[in-house]
Motif scaffolding. Structure first.
Motif, PDB file in Angstrom:
ATOM      1  N   GLY A 177       0.809  -1.207   0.000  1.00  0.00           N
ATOM      2  CA  GLY A 177       0.000   0.000   0.000  1.00  0.00           C
ATOM      3  C   GLY A 177       0.840   1.253   0.000  1.00  0.00           C
ATOM      4  N   SER A 178       0.185   2.353   0.224  1.00  0.00           N
ATOM      5  CA  SER A 178       0.843   3.646   0.187  1.00  0.00           C
ATOM      6  C   SER A 178       0.171   4.565   1.191  1.00  0.00           C
ATOM      7  CB  SER A 178       0.753   4.229  -1.222  1.00  0.00           C
ATOM      8  OG  SER A 178       1.270   5.519  -1.256  1.00  0.00           O
ATOM      9  N   HIS A 190      -2.475   1.003  -3.952  1.00  0.00           N
ATOM     10  CA  HIS A 190      -3.580   1.353  -3.067  1.00  0.00           C
ATOM     11  C   HIS A 190      -4.609   0.237  -2.965  1.00  0.00           C
ATOM     12  CE1 HIS A 190      -2.583   5.807  -3.961  1.00  0.00           C
ATOM     13  NE2 HIS A 190      -1.816   5.310  -3.021  1.00  0.00           N
ATOM     14  N   ASP A 241      -7.974   7.285  -6.398  1.00  0.00           N
ATOM     15  CA  ASP A 241      -6.706   6.831  -6.963  1.00  0.00           C
ATOM     16  C   ASP A 241      -6.756   5.323  -7.167  1.00  0.00           C
ATOM     17  OD1 ASP A 241      -4.108   6.400  -7.750  1.00  0.00           O
ATOM     18  OD2 ASP A 241      -3.220   7.560  -6.126  1.00  0.00           O
ATOM     19  N   LYS A 255      -2.762   7.721  -0.055  1.00  0.00           N
ATOM     20  CA  LYS A 255      -3.948   7.236  -0.767  1.00  0.00           C
ATOM     21  C   LYS A 255      -5.020   8.313  -0.867  1.00  0.00           C
ATOM     22  CE  LYS A 255      -7.269   3.516  -0.907  1.00  0.00           C
ATOM     23  NZ  LYS A 255      -7.696   2.264  -0.370  1.00  0.00           N
ATOM     24  N   SER A 264      -9.201  -2.841  -8.749  1.00  0.00           N
ATOM     25  CA  SER A 264      -9.590  -2.129  -7.530  1.00  0.00           C
ATOM     26  C   SER A 264     -10.918  -2.648  -6.985  1.00  0.00           C
ATOM     27  CB  SER A 264      -9.649  -0.629  -7.768  1.00  0.00           C
ATOM     28  OG  SER A 264     -10.698  -0.303  -8.646  1.00  0.00           O
TER      29      SER A 264
END
Length: 94
Positions: A13-14, A26, A21, A17, A86
């Motif tokens: 992950g980041s 993410h 996005d 976020k 996603s």
């Protein structure tokens, strides 16, 4: 068998976020062992087969190298195949 899985040293992950996005970093999360997944990523750091065949040792570093590249991967949407990752539950299982 999940008792043998251990978390990767690479954080999925980041921290930056944004709600809209769709970058892959993410979408990927760390598995909490409770959540049902659509896709689970499992890394097996194992050099023994390479060592026994007198090859170059280093295969054990592959899982973390792959995780590092996944963190840099672009969008989670593929326009050619109209595939949107996603929408899936994807986690790093260790």
């Amino acid at each position: 068998m999940t008792m043998f899985l251990k978390p990767s040293r690479i954080k999925p992950g980041s921290d930056d976020k944004k709600p809209d996005d769709q970058r892959f970093c993410h979408v990927l999360s760390r598995w909490d062992r409770k959540k049902k997944l659509d896709i689970g990523i499992v890394g097996v750091p194992f050099d023994e087969g390479v060592r026994l065949s007198a090859g170059r040792i280093g295969a054990s570093q592959a899982p973390d190298a792959i995780r590092e590249q996944l963190a840099r991967y672009g969008t989670a949407y593929n326009i050619l195949h109209d595939a949107n990752l996603s929408k899936l539950s994807i986690a790093d299982c260790g």
